[in-house]
Write an enzyme that holds these catalytic residues in place. Structure first.
Site, PDB file in Angstrom:
ATOM      1  N   GLU A   1       2.662  -6.054   7.889  1.00  0.00           N
ATOM      2  CA  GLU A   1       1.679  -5.038   8.278  1.00  0.00           C
ATOM      3  C   GLU A   1       1.616  -4.768   9.774  1.00  0.00           C
ATOM      4  OE1 GLU A   1       0.144  -6.393   4.241  1.00  0.00           O
ATOM      5  OE2 GLU A   1       1.218  -7.266   5.930  1.00  0.00           O
TER       6      GLU A   1
ATOM      7  N   ALA B   1       0.831  -1.203   0.000  1.00  0.00           N
ATOM      8  CA  ALA B   1       0.000   0.000   0.000  1.00  0.00           C
ATOM      9  C   ALA B   1       0.866   1.254   0.000  1.00  0.00           C
ATOM     10  CB  ALA B   1      -0.917   0.003   1.219  1.00  0.00           C
TER      11      ALA B   1
ATOM     12  N   GLY C   1       0.825  -5.602   0.696  1.00  0.00           N
ATOM     13  CA  GLY C   1      -0.130  -5.730  -0.390  1.00  0.00           C
ATOM     14  C   GLY C   1       0.488  -6.227  -1.681  1.00  0.00           C
TER      15      GLY C   1
ATOM     16  N   GLU D   1       0.469  -9.850  -1.344  1.00  0.00           N
ATOM     17  CA  GLU D   1      -0.926 -10.301  -1.426  1.00  0.00           C
ATOM     18  C   GLU D   1      -1.414 -10.363  -2.877  1.00  0.00           C
ATOM     19  OE1 GLU D   1      -3.158  -9.032   2.619  1.00  0.00           O
ATOM     20  OE2 GLU D   1      -2.176  -7.378   1.580  1.00  0.00           O
TER      21      GLU D   1
END
Length: 266
Positions: free
Chosen positions: A140, A72, A117, A120
């Site tokens: 995270e 992110a 992310g 992910e």
């Protein structure tokens, strides 16, 4: 090869006859950090690819030399109010679920950093090809959040609950060799060859029946987490969907006639 851009940061390349689509993360100035705009573009690109019946496989790649995706965009996140973050959440989720819910096989080509992310997005793919520069992880909790792009659900499905817990709770980064050993990535290749090898795998996959590929992916995904009896019912339903298709008839005929199939895709 044809190209189509979705916003400023996402590019789709269609290779050869268009059966292999390359979904390119193209925000090199930010190491492909996923901003709101980039997330929206990823979601839109995945919607278009999912609706394109010519596409048989999607390969997710990066234009940055040292990173697949660093997760992110924390600089943007730092500027958002709580209300803005609430509004941004569905857009962010749309990027990750867009990749996860593609109805065709997906291959990630990972080099350098694939963190948070970014990892992910790779986990949302069916197969992860990584080169020896790859560094993956879900850090995270080290910045006060949790994996929110599917990591808490996808990682244990890959490596088991205890291993996923250790990796998520420790927030540690895992280098390529250990990542392959643990099953965090599936194929380990020489430095700089991740995209080439992932596209080559995509070509091999894309040579197969489009009806068969979509049905096989559906059975694999829907069967996860079910007991064996229920999973076999999912498989049977997928088999029935292809058993009377034009692709099945062509595949059997081509095999018997010792020729390459010409898939009708229906």
């Amino acid at each position: 090869m044809s190209e189509e851009r979705f916003g400023e940061f996402v590019l789709v390349r269609r290779h050869g006859d268009g059966h292999v689509a390359e979904l390119v993360l193209d925000r090199p100035k930010a190491m492909n950090a996923v901003s709101t705009e980039m997330a929206r573009s990823l979601g839109a690109a995945c919607t278009a690819l999912g609706e394109d019946r010519d596409v048989r496989v999607v390969v997710l790649t990066s234009t940055h030399e040292r990173a697949f995706c660093v997760g992110a965009d924390l600089k943007e996140r730092n500027s958002l109010s709580d209300a803005e973050l609430v509004r941004q959440r569905p857009v962010a989720r749309g990027a990750y679920t867009g990749v996860l819910e593609l109805p065709v096989p997906t291959v990630a080509a990972v080099h350098g950093f694939a963190l948070g992310g970014g990892f992910e997005l790779a986990l949302a793919c069916d197969v992860i090809v990584a080169d020896r520069t790859a560094v993956v992880g879900l850090p995270e909790v080290s910045v006060g959040v949790i994996p929110g792009g599917g990591g808490t659900q996808l990682l244990p499905r890959r490596v088991g609950a205890a291993r996923a817990a250790e990796l998520i709770f420790s927030a540690r980064r895992v280098e390529a060799a250990e990542a392959r050993e643990l099953g965090l990535v599936d194929v380990l290749v020489d430095e700089g060859r991740d995209r080439e090898e992932a596209l080559a795998l995509g070509e091999r996959i894309g040579a197969n029946s489009p009806v068969g590929l979509r049905a096989a992916k559906r059975a694999l995904r829907l069967g996860q987490g079910l007991d064996l009896r229920a999973g076999l019912e999912v498989e049977d339903a997928a088999w029935r969907a292809v058993a009377f298709s034009g692709d099945r008839a062509e595949g059997v005929a081509a095999f018997n006639e010792k020729r390459k199939p010409q898939w009708p895709g229906e």
